[in-house]
Structures are given as C-alpha cells and as structure tokens.
Design an enzyme around this catalytic site. Structure first.
Site, mmCIF file in Angstrom:
data_model
loop_
_atom_site.group_PDB
_atom_site.id
_atom_site.type_symbol
_atom_site.label_atom_id
_atom_site.label_comp_id
_atom_site.label_asym_id
_atom_site.label_seq_id
_atom_site.Cartn_x
_atom_site.Cartn_y
_atom_site.Cartn_z
ATOM 1 N N THR A 155 0.825 -1.212 0.000
ATOM 2 C CA THR A 155 0.000 0.000 0.000
ATOM 3 C C THR A 155 0.859 1.261 0.000
ATOM 4 O O THR A 155 2.037 1.240 0.353
ATOM 5 C CB THR A 155 -0.928 0.029 1.224
ATOM 6 O OG1 THR A 155 -0.159 0.075 2.420
ATOM 7 C CG2 THR A 155 -1.849 -1.180 1.247
ATOM 8 N N ASP A 156 0.220 2.347 -0.407
ATOM 9 C CA ASP A 156 0.920 3.636 -0.425
ATOM 10 C C ASP A 156 0.516 4.466 0.788
ATOM 11 O O ASP A 156 -0.185 3.976 1.683
ATOM 12 C CB ASP A 156 0.645 4.384 -1.737
ATOM 13 C CG ASP A 156 -0.829 4.671 -1.971
ATOM 14 O OD1 ASP A 156 -1.634 4.637 -1.004
ATOM 15 O OD2 ASP A 156 -1.185 4.934 -3.132
ATOM 16 N N GLN A 157 0.909 5.706 0.821
ATOM 17 C CA GLN A 157 0.638 6.583 1.959
ATOM 18 C C GLN A 157 -0.862 6.814 2.168
ATOM 19 O O GLN A 157 -1.292 7.124 3.265
ATOM 20 C CB GLN A 157 1.351 7.921 1.756
ATOM 21 C CG GLN A 157 1.369 8.804 2.986
ATOM 22 C CD GLN A 157 2.231 10.036 2.769
ATOM 23 O OE1 GLN A 157 2.681 10.312 1.673
ATOM 24 N NE2 GLN A 157 2.449 10.785 3.835
#
Length: 141
Positions: A15-17
């Site tokens: 996942t990203d931020q």
C-alpha cells in the site's frame, strides 16, 4: 473458457501513503495469476526458462476500477484471451471479496530464445502446451 483463480492477501507493504494498493503491485499480482494458470494446466514457466526460452511482456493494458486496501483478500482471475503463432494474450480480473472489480488487464507475451531474444513459436518449443492454449483461448471452448 478455462479460468484460473488465485487468492492474494493484500500486505501492508503493497500500500501507499493513502492506504491503498500502489498501482504497480497489480502487475505483480497478474504475474502470480499467470503463473498459477500455467501450473493449473500442468506446465511450469520455470521449465520454459530451463529449456532456454523466455516469455517477456510486449504489451500491457490495465484499467483500475476500485481501490484495494491492506487486510483484504483479492482474487486474480486469469485466462488465455488469444493465442497465435507468436503471441499469447492473457486476460485478468482482480476482484474484491464481494465480487466487485478492482482492476481488469491484458498482457501480451512472445516466446523468445534466451540467448538472442529472437521470437520462436510455442508450437516449436512445447507443442502440447501450444495445443492446450489454442483449445482454451477465449471463445474457443
């Protein structure tokens, strides 16, 4: 149409931020799905490489429909969209647990000799594998 299904648990590292799966991870999931399809049919991509051949991606198209997030399980459905003398096109759907579509995609591959990257027909390399792909390609069975 023969379809392979592979469940994948979304890991935090994917996942990203914003807490959603980073777009490039869908490509990894497609590779997992493609490998599962080949295995479900009784073949091994690793054996193709041991025999001196590779199947690089020559074209890729992805449509992202809805975000996937950490902690959920997605299912990668993979099939042979089309198979010809030199090109194989795989189709994919990546689904959320509720059956909704996270992404759809197609990848095109060409078998090449590892030593010089010259295209070669799967029919020459593995005629039985070629016959199975011809039989199961979308719309043919």
């Amino acid at each position: 149409m023969f379809t392979s299904e592979k469940e994948i648990e979304v890991r935090y590292a994917e996942t990203d931020q914003m807490g959603v799966v980073y777009h490039a991870n869908y490509l990894v999931w497609m590779e997992i799905g493609r490998t599962a399809l080949i295995k479900d049919l009784g073949y091994e991509y690793a054996q193709l490489e041991r025999d001196g051949y590779l199947a690089p991606v020559t074209e890729l198209s992805v449509k992202y429909k809805a975000a996937s997030t950490y902690g959920e399980t997605v299912t990668v459905k993979t099939w042979v969209e089309s198979h010809g003398k030199l090109r194989t096109v795989y189709g994919y759907e990546i689904l959320h647990a509720d059956g909704s579509i996270a992404a759809t995609a197609v990848t095109e591959h060409v078998i090449v000799k590892k030593e010089n990257f010259r295209p070669v027909s799967l029919r020459k390399v593995h005629p039985e594998w070629d016959a199975v792909y011809t039989k199961i390609q979308r719309g043919e069975s």
